[in-house]
Write a protein that holds these residues in place. Structure first.
Motif, PDB file in Angstrom:
ATOM      1  N   GLU A  83      -1.189 -15.312  11.690  1.00 24.95           N
ATOM      2  CA  GLU A  83      -1.433 -16.634  12.268  1.00 24.95           C
ATOM      3  C   GLU A  83      -2.117 -16.156  13.591  1.00 24.95           C
ATOM      4  O   GLU A  83      -1.941 -15.291  14.031  1.00 24.95           O
ATOM      5  N   ILE A  84      -2.952 -17.230  13.929  1.00 22.34           N
ATOM      6  CA  ILE A  84      -3.722 -16.913  15.267  1.00 22.34           C
ATOM      7  C   ILE A  84      -2.954 -17.984  16.228  1.00 22.34           C
ATOM      8  O   ILE A  84      -2.732 -19.111  16.268  1.00 22.34           O
ATOM      9  N   LEU A  85      -2.363 -17.261  17.141  1.00 22.59           N
ATOM     10  CA  LEU A  85      -1.642 -17.937  18.272  1.00 22.59           C
ATOM     11  C   LEU A  85      -2.494 -17.979  19.593  1.00 22.59           C
ATOM     12  O   LEU A  85      -3.122 -16.904  20.017  1.00 22.59           O
ATOM     13  N   SER A  86      -2.236 -19.110  20.272  1.00 15.80           N
ATOM     14  CA  SER A  86      -3.091 -19.100  21.730  1.00 15.80           C
ATOM     15  C   SER A  86      -1.726 -18.843  22.809  1.00 15.80           C
ATOM     16  O   SER A  86      -0.756 -19.623  22.777  1.00 15.80           O
ATOM     17  N   ILE A  87      -1.862 -17.852  23.439  1.00 19.24           N
ATOM     18  CA  ILE A  87      -0.793 -17.354  24.303  1.00 19.24           C
ATOM     19  C   ILE A  87      -1.363 -17.456  25.682  1.00 19.24           C
ATOM     20  O   ILE A  87      -2.307 -17.354  26.301  1.00 19.24           O
ATOM     21  N   THR A  88      -0.605 -18.501  26.607  1.00 18.17           N
ATOM     22  CA  THR A  88      -0.623 -18.656  27.826  1.00 18.17           C
ATOM     23  C   THR A  88      -0.127 -17.377  28.912  1.00 18.17           C
ATOM     24  O   THR A  88       1.135 -16.996  28.502  1.00 18.17           O
ATOM     25  N   VAL A  89      -0.855 -17.097  29.839  1.00 19.96           N
ATOM     26  CA  VAL A  89      -0.348 -15.746  30.593  1.00 19.96           C
ATOM     27  C   VAL A  89      -0.932 -15.801  32.051  1.00 19.96           C
ATOM     28  O   VAL A  89      -2.103 -15.930  32.057  1.00 19.96           O
ATOM     29  N   PRO A  90      -0.112 -15.447  32.962  1.00 18.43           N
ATOM     30  CA  PRO A  90      -0.720 -15.476  34.473  1.00 18.43           C
ATOM     31  C   PRO A  90      -1.748 -14.257  34.106  1.00 18.43           C
ATOM     32  O   PRO A  90      -1.707 -13.218  33.755  1.00 18.43           O
ATOM     33  N   GLU A  91      -2.686 -14.553  35.115  1.00 16.99           N
ATOM     34  CA  GLU A  91      -3.844 -13.844  35.247  1.00 16.99           C
ATOM     35  C   GLU A  91      -3.520 -12.206  35.761  1.00 16.99           C
ATOM     36  O   GLU A  91      -3.966 -11.369  35.146  1.00 16.99           O
ATOM     37  N   PRO A  92      -2.622 -12.068  36.463  1.00 15.30           N
ATOM     38  CA  PRO A  92      -2.214 -10.694  36.840  1.00 15.30           C
ATOM     39  C   PRO A  92      -1.505  -9.937  35.747  1.00 15.30           C
ATOM     40  O   PRO A  92      -1.392  -8.763  35.577  1.00 15.30           O
ATOM     41  N   GLY A  93      -1.066 -10.439  34.746  1.00 11.81           N
ATOM     42  CA  GLY A  93      -0.228 -10.134  33.544  1.00 11.81           C
ATOM     43  C   GLY A  93      -1.275  -9.676  32.480  1.00 11.81           C
ATOM     44  O   GLY A  93      -1.040  -9.115  31.546  1.00 11.81           O
ATOM     45  N   ILE A  94      -2.804  -9.818  32.362  1.00 15.11           N
ATOM     46  CA  ILE A  94      -3.675  -9.224  31.710  1.00 15.11           C
ATOM     47  C   ILE A  94      -4.040  -7.848  32.105  1.00 15.11           C
ATOM     48  O   ILE A  94      -4.536  -7.806  33.367  1.00 15.11           O
ATOM     49  N   THR A  95      -3.847  -6.846  31.156  1.00 15.55           N
ATOM     50  CA  THR A  95      -4.337  -5.344  31.763  1.00 15.55           C
ATOM     51  C   THR A  95      -4.737  -4.854  30.446  1.00 15.55           C
ATOM     52  O   THR A  95      -4.597  -4.940  29.560  1.00 15.55           O
ATOM     53  N   GLY A  96      -6.029  -4.175  30.891  1.00 17.16           N
ATOM     54  CA  GLY A  96      -6.720  -3.410  29.933  1.00 17.16           C
ATOM     55  C   GLY A  96      -7.857  -4.187  29.718  1.00 17.16           C
ATOM     56  O   GLY A  96      -8.021  -5.409  29.677  1.00 17.16           O
ATOM     57  N   GLU A  97      -8.792  -3.815  28.559  1.00 18.34           N
ATOM     58  CA  GLU A  97      -9.904  -4.288  28.127  1.00 18.34           C
ATOM     59  C   GLU A  97      -9.465  -5.198  26.963  1.00 18.34           C
ATOM     60  O   GLU A  97      -8.848  -4.751  25.945  1.00 18.34           O
ATOM     61  N   LEU A  98      -9.586  -6.412  26.981  1.00 14.29           N
ATOM     62  CA  LEU A  98      -9.083  -7.265  25.768  1.00 14.29           C
ATOM     63  C   LEU A  98     -10.112  -7.942  24.958  1.00 14.29           C
ATOM     64  O   LEU A  98     -10.312  -9.269  25.098  1.00 14.29           O
ATOM     65  N   SER A  99     -10.875  -7.273  24.413  1.00 15.32           N
ATOM     66  CA  SER A  99     -11.990  -7.654  23.491  1.00 15.32           C
ATOM     67  C   SER A  99     -11.289  -7.875  21.984  1.00 15.32           C
ATOM     68  O   SER A  99     -10.510  -7.434  21.758  1.00 15.32           O
ATOM     69  N   MET A 100     -12.061  -8.594  21.409  1.00  9.92           N
ATOM     70  CA  MET A 100     -11.664  -8.850  19.961  1.00  9.92           C
ATOM     71  C   MET A 100     -11.374  -7.471  19.236  1.00  9.92           C
ATOM     72  O   MET A 100     -12.056  -6.625  19.168  1.00  9.92           O
ATOM     73  N   GLY A 101     -10.366  -7.744  18.445  1.00 12.20           N
ATOM     74  CA  GLY A 101      -9.839  -6.419  17.582  1.00 12.20           C
ATOM     75  C   GLY A 101      -8.928  -5.561  18.500  1.00 12.20           C
ATOM     76  O   GLY A 101      -8.305  -4.763  17.817  1.00 12.20           O
ATOM     77  N   THR A 102      -8.816  -5.601  19.811  1.00 14.66           N
ATOM     78  CA  THR A 102      -8.090  -4.745  20.657  1.00 14.66           C
ATOM     79  C   THR A 102      -6.566  -4.996  20.166  1.00 14.66           C
ATOM     80  O   THR A 102      -6.112  -6.000  20.268  1.00 14.66           O
TER      81      THR A 102
END
Length: 118
Positions: free
Chosen positions: A55-74
């Motif tokens: 399934e494709i899920l849309s996840i909400t996350v606070p900006e500081p919680g995003i770490t690393g390069e998150l491009s398609m397929g990562t």
């Protein structure tokens, strides 16, 4: 509101769409923020594969919680993922669904690569 923890230990999770700023009000362009920290909220669409279903899920996350390069397929890890059922009335029609929220979305690209040959 009920929050249901989601076990991701046996799932394969990969980025389907890079992080985007979450807009609270499309008419005004107001950006959504976390009520506790005040951090800007982002959405990351992920491919969530478990139990021979994807399934494709849309996840909400606070900006500081995003770490690393998150491009398609990562490949990513989802920390503190919860599901929250919702329901509202919009123009006289009832709508419902499940919202997903995580504390962090972390790239696993470097961890999966292993040592490189010289």
């Amino acid at each position: 509101m009920r929050q249901i923890p989601v076990d991701t230990s046996s799932a394969v999770v990969m980025v389907a769409k890079s992080p985007q700023v979450k807009v609270r009000d499309r008419r005004t362009g107001e950006i959504a923020t976390d009520t506790e920290s005040g951090a800007k909220l982002m959405t990351v669409d992920v491919m969530f594969a478990a139990n021979e279903e994807v399934e494709i899920l849309s996840i909400t996350v606070p900006e500081p919680g995003i770490t690393g390069e998150l491009s398609m397929g990562t490949p990513v890890a989802l920390t503190g993922l919860i599901a929250r059922p919702w329901e509202n009335d919009f123009n006289g029609q009832k709508r419902h669904g499940i919202a997903f929220r995580a504390v962090a979305v972390t790239s696993l690209a470097g961890a999966a690569a292993g040592p490189k040959a010289a």
